[in-house]
Design an enzyme around this catalytic site. Structure first.
Site, PDB file in Angstrom:
ATOM      1  N   GLY A  46      47.504  45.077  43.201  1.00 13.20           N
ATOM      2  CA  GLY A  46      46.322  44.518  43.860  1.00 13.20           C
ATOM      3  C   GLY A  46      45.037  45.090  43.279  1.00 13.20           C
ATOM      4  N   SER A  64      44.009  39.439  37.767  1.00 17.13           N
ATOM      5  CA  SER A  64      43.620  38.057  37.435  1.00 17.13           C
ATOM      6  C   SER A  64      42.122  37.966  37.196  1.00 17.13           C
ATOM      7  CB  SER A  64      43.988  37.104  38.569  1.00 17.13           C
ATOM      8  OG  SER A  64      45.337  37.216  38.873  1.00 17.13           O
ATOM      9  N   ALA A  73      40.088  40.440  36.439  1.00 11.45           N
ATOM     10  CA  ALA A  73      39.696  41.235  35.265  1.00 11.45           C
ATOM     11  C   ALA A  73      40.024  40.468  33.981  1.00 11.45           C
ATOM     12  CB  ALA A  73      40.394  42.595  35.285  1.00 11.45           C
ATOM     13  N   ASP A  89      35.945  41.425  43.251  1.00 12.97           N
ATOM     14  CA  ASP A  89      36.756  41.935  42.138  1.00 12.97           C
ATOM     15  C   ASP A  89      36.159  41.514  40.790  1.00 12.97           C
ATOM     16  OD1 ASP A  89      37.345  39.337  42.867  1.00 12.97           O
ATOM     17  OD2 ASP A  89      39.515  39.616  42.924  1.00 12.97           O
TER      18      ASP A  89
HETATM   19  O1  PMV Z   1      43.762  41.476  47.994  1.00 13.18           O
HETATM   20  P1  PMV Z   1      42.599  41.919  47.204  1.00 13.18           P
HETATM   21  O2  PMV Z   1      42.731  43.300  46.687  1.00 13.18           O
HETATM   22  O3  PMV Z   1      42.214  40.949  46.139  1.00 13.18           O
HETATM   23  O4  PMV Z   1      41.354  41.990  48.215  1.00 13.18           O
HETATM   24  C1  PMV Z   1      40.960  40.894  48.960  1.00 13.18           C
HETATM   25  C2  PMV Z   1      39.749  41.211  49.773  1.00 13.18           C
HETATM   26  C3  PMV Z   1      39.277  40.074  50.650  1.00 13.18           C
HETATM   27  O5  PMV Z   1      38.044  40.495  51.216  1.00 13.18           O
HETATM   28  C4  PMV Z   1      40.253  39.819  51.776  1.00 13.18           C
HETATM   29  C5  PMV Z   1      39.075  38.795  49.868  1.00 13.18           C
HETATM   30  C6  PMV Z   1      37.857  38.744  48.978  1.00 13.18           C
HETATM   31  O6  PMV Z   1      37.836  37.894  48.076  1.00 13.18           O
HETATM   32  O7  PMV Z   1      36.909  39.503  49.198  1.00 13.18           O
END
Ligand code: PMV
Length: 323
Positions: A108, A112, A114, A155
């Site tokens: 997690g 993807s 990156a 991300d």
């Molecule tokens: O599951 P991850 O590590 O991609 O985190 C998602 C975080 C959320 O806030 C639930 C979704 C987002 O795009 O911010």
């Protein structure tokens, strides 16, 4: 130039997950485990992809068919990123893309996003598009939305800019925080979580409790704003307390699981200032902040609860050209 290699960092959500999808801020840090993407120009007008880490080998199709037909899961982000670039800046050569990862796509850490960012940066260089970081962010974020339908883009922000960011949905605000370092203990639950499923679960759980959800998200925003201030000051004890409060809300959202709860409990019992899940929940990783002299014991207790310690440094550099 007909070949380039680019890398981008993975990420860990520090505070504010879920709320950030709904127009609130979050804090995210880039980690020093990176995705690496090599792009080569081909004479033949094809898109070719080798992405061994996600079981894609020998994948090829004509450039004009980008985005058409069944796309294997592991090829989606790279293919749609190229399609999106091609729509804005027509590509007149074939492309061979090779991706490799320093971390498992199971953690997690945002592999993807990156790799999407790497592809956009690499093509910007190779095709002399001179895209700014914000333009790289926008094309990459559009790619994520095209595939997932929802998401905050935090991300993508971490992969592009690196460091530790105060980030608001869709990149409405991307503020790099001046912090010296942040020693995080990261425990992997061994359970793979699906981000979109978890976002949808929250929506369903709170379908008839919209007011409560709004209140939780507003409270999380307060925590994020306080955490931003104390993090910059280096007050890790208070930062930890804010993490604990955030975790309570994540439990109420229904996204924590027993395994993560036990790892978090262990970390706190060993003397961590704070611990919480990081990301969508349902699995993936938890993070803890601890006084230095207790870090070993915190790690031991996380392992005792069935977690695997992932050794990462935070505040890592954003997307960069390797060669
Ligand atoms: O599951 P991850 O590590 O991609 O985190 C998602 C975080 C959320 O806030 C639930 C979704 C987002 O795009 O911010």
């Amino acid at each position: 130039m007909n070949r380039i290699t680019v890398s981008a960092p993975g990420k860990l959500m520090l505070l504010g997950e879920h709320a950030v999808v709904d127009n609130h801020p979050c804090l995210v840090t880039a980690v020093d485990q990176r995705m690496r993407v090599t792009v080569e120009i081909l004479d033949i007008l094809e898109f070719q992809l080798e992405a061994m880490d996600v079981n894609v080998t020998g994948y090829r199709k004509p450039l004009r068919e980008l985005g058409v037909g069944d796309i294997p899961k592991g090829a989606k982000f790279v293919e749609i990123a190229i399609k999106n670039i091609n729509e804005k800046y027509p590509i007149k050569t074939g492309l061979k893309i090779t991706t490799t990862s320093e971390f498992s796509s199971q953690f997690g850490f945002g592999s993807s996003s990156a790799s999407t960012v790497c592809v956009v940066k690499a093509l910007s260089q190779l095709l002399k598009l001179k895209l700014t970081n914000k333009e790289i962010f926008d094309i990459s974020y559009k790619t994520v939305l095209d595939i997932q339908g929802k998401g905050s883009g935090f991300d993508v922000g971490a992969a592009v800019y690196g460091g530790t960011l105060y980030f608001v949905t869709g990149g409405k605000m991307i503020e790099p925080l001046k912090i010296r370092s942040l020693s995080l203990i990261v425990g992997y639950s061994g359970v793979k979580a699906d981000t979109v499923t978890l976002m949808n679960n929250v929506k369903v759980t709170f379908a008839n409790k919209q007011d409560r959800l709004t209140k939780i998200y507003n409270d999380i925003e307060d925590l994020v704003n306080q955490a931003k201030v104390v993090l910059v000051k280096g007050d890790l004890k208070t930062f930890g307390e804010l993490m604990n409060k955030n975790q309570k809300y994540l439990q109420e959202l229904g996204v924590s699981i027993d395994k993560l709860d036990n790892m978090i409990k262990g970390a706190l019992a060993a003397g961590a200032y704070g611990a919480k899940l990081s990301g969508a929940g349902g699995g993936d990783c938890m993070i803890a902040i601890s006084p230095e002299n207790k870090e070993k014991e915190v790690e031991r207790r996380i392992k005792q609860a069935g977690g695997e310690i992932i050794d990462v440094a935070t505040n890592a550099e954003g997307v960069r050209i390797e060669s």
